[in-house]
Each structure stands twice: as structure tokens, then as C-alpha cells.
Design an enzyme around this catalytic site. Structure first.
Site, PDB file in Angstrom:
ATOM      1  N   SER A  59       0.808  -1.221   0.000  1.00 21.72           N
ATOM      2  CA  SER A  59       0.000   0.000   0.000  1.00 21.72           C
ATOM      3  C   SER A  59       0.844   1.276   0.000  1.00 21.72           C
ATOM      4  O   SER A  59       0.347   2.346  -0.350  1.00 21.72           O
ATOM      5  CB  SER A  59      -0.946   0.017   1.205  1.00 21.72           C
ATOM      6  N   LYS A 100       0.904   4.646   6.825  1.00 20.15           N
ATOM      7  CA  LYS A 100       0.357   5.495   5.764  1.00 20.15           C
ATOM      8  C   LYS A 100       1.033   6.860   5.821  1.00 20.15           C
ATOM      9  O   LYS A 100       1.782   7.166   6.748  1.00 20.15           O
ATOM     10  CB  LYS A 100      -1.163   5.680   5.915  1.00 20.15           C
TER      11      LYS A 100
END
Length: 252
Positions: A59, A100
Site C-alpha cells: 500500500s 500510511k
């Protein structure tokens, strides 16, 4: 009654034994001590300030890859700015540790607009050099981030479950207090080892920006330099000792 023993004039005093440690031995001891301080001090600083984390998915590609082990510095949510790559845990997102990139902080309005779905913060387009491509990034959205919360996206915008997939809960934001650490380096695999570049993508925006690197790099250099100093000093001392023994052997 105790008697006093006087030194006879015809019997010279025995001189005190001379120290066997010459200048070279003293310098060797100082070098070894310095090397030990550097090695242990650098390692201790890294061990106290940083924690390793394993990246389970792609990701954050291309910045981080699945299987990477990263080092992240322990920081509070109040020290986080736009552009930081952070490790966090939020129960609303399943309670798992996740990595993230922060793209918006409390008070920001973050959105994707236009035909290319370019990211904007407070109406200003963001140039994101850390993305693999600058094309379409998914469905359109627009969120105003509540104070004390963060909006986070993966660098792999087409393969990341991030704030966009949690818009129904607090607009996809997470509490700043959920942040555990800021990622500063890749530790493994060896070929990808290195300090993570600080992004300047948000430097033109008012408000908190990506943090400056911590003491990881100088601490690592200090630890490696200390270990090298110990090895070199020990090797030089061993060679010098061997040379002295050989000279004594030839003279006997």
C-alpha cells in the site's frame, strides 16, 4: 620500640619499578575507550528512540515495499505534519498497526478534483513526487478534517485501504493520538537500506510540515565508527605486540 632503618651511604637506594605502559599503550587504551563509547552510545540511542516495523502490504509502494523492515522514531501525534509517513493503530480501522502518509491535518479540507483526480489541500493542488504515477487516484472525495485528527493515504493510491475507504466514520480520519511513530529509514532488505527522504510536497502550505530526520543517521555512523575504531586499534596493537616478541626472540 620501633627502630629506624637508615639508608647506608655505600648502598644506593633501589629505584622504583618503571611502568611498562609506554605512550603507545596509553594511546591504544584511549582509542579503545573512545571506540567503545561511540559504539555503545550510538546503538543505545537507536534502541531507545526507534522501533522496527514490518511492512505487510504494497500500500505504500514505491516508497516502501511489502516485506520491508523499517525503523520508526517514537513521536507524539502533536509532532506530526503533512507528508510524514507514520505508524498508527486505530480501533475504527480494525485495531491493526498500519503505515500510511499524512496528507491533511485538523482544519484542512482535503479532496481529489478534476479529470486526473489530483489531490488538493485547502484548494491548493499537491505535487506528490513520492507517487509511482500522477494519474487518476480513485473516486472523488472531499473531507474537512476535524481538529486533533489526521487524514492518511497510501502512496499506492490504487492499492491502498486508507482514509478513503473509511469515509463513513469521522470522514476517514484518525486521532492524532493514534500515531505511535514516524518512519525514518528502511532497515531490510540490505539492498534497500537507507534513510527515508523527507518530502517537500507540503512545504508551501501553512501549518505543520513533515518532520526533520531524527538522530538515526548520526547515531548509526557513530556506532559503526566506534566498532571500526575498536577493530583497527586491536589489530594494530596485536601486530605491534607480535613485532616486539619477534625482536626479543632474535636478540636472545
Amino acid at each position: 620500640m620501633s627502630s629506624v632503618v637508615e639508608q647506608s651511604a655505600d648502598r644506593p637506594a633501589v629505584p622504583p619499578a618503571r611502568s611498562r605502559r609506554g605512550p603507545a599503550a596509553v594511546l591504544q587504551g584511549i582509542a579503545l575507550a573512545l571506540g567503545l563509547v561511540l559504539m555503545i552510545g550510538g546503538f543505545a540511542l537507536i534502541a531507545v528512540d526507534y522501533r522496527p516495523y514490518k511492512i505487510p502490504t504494497a500500500s505504500m509502494h514505491p516508497t516502501l515495499q511489502a516485506g520491508d523492515t523499517v525503523l520508526a522514531r517514537k513521536v507524539g501525534g502533536g509532532d506530526i505534519g503533512r507528508g510524514d509517513v507514520v505508524v498508527f493503530r486505530d480501533q475504527a480501522w480494525g485495531g491493526e498497526l498500519m503505515v500510511k502518509r499524512v496528507v491533511a491535518v485538523g482544519g484542512d479540507t482535503v479532496a481529489t478534483t478534476g479529470s486526473d483526480q489530483r489531490l488538493t489541500v485547502n484548494g491548493q493542488p499537491v505535487d506528490e513526487p513520492y507517487l509511482a504515477t500522477q494519474g487518476r487516484q480513485g473516486e472523488s472525495f472531499s473531507v474537512t478534517v476535524p481538529q486533533g485528527r489526521l487524514f492518511l493515504l497510501g502512496d499506492n493510491r490504487l492499492g491502498s485501504l486508507d482514509s478513503r475507504t473509511h469515509l463513513q466514520v469521522d470522514g476517514g480520519t484518525v486521532p492524532a493520538a493514534a500515531v505511535e511513530a514516524r518512519v525514518e529509514a528502511t532497515l531490510q532488505p540490505f539492498g534497500r537500506m537507507g534513510v527515508l527522504d523527507r518530502t517537500t510536497a507540503f512545504d508551501s502550505f501553512a501549518g505543520p510540515k513533515a518532520g526533520e530526520p531524527g538522530p538515526l543517521e548520526p547515531a548509526a555512523y557513530a556506532s559503526v565508527a566506534g566498532a571500526a575504531l575498536i577493530v583497527v586499534t586491536s589489530a594494530v596493537g596485536g601486530v605491534a605486540g607480535l613485532a616486539r616478541r619477534l625482536r626479543r626472540g632474535r636478540s636472545s
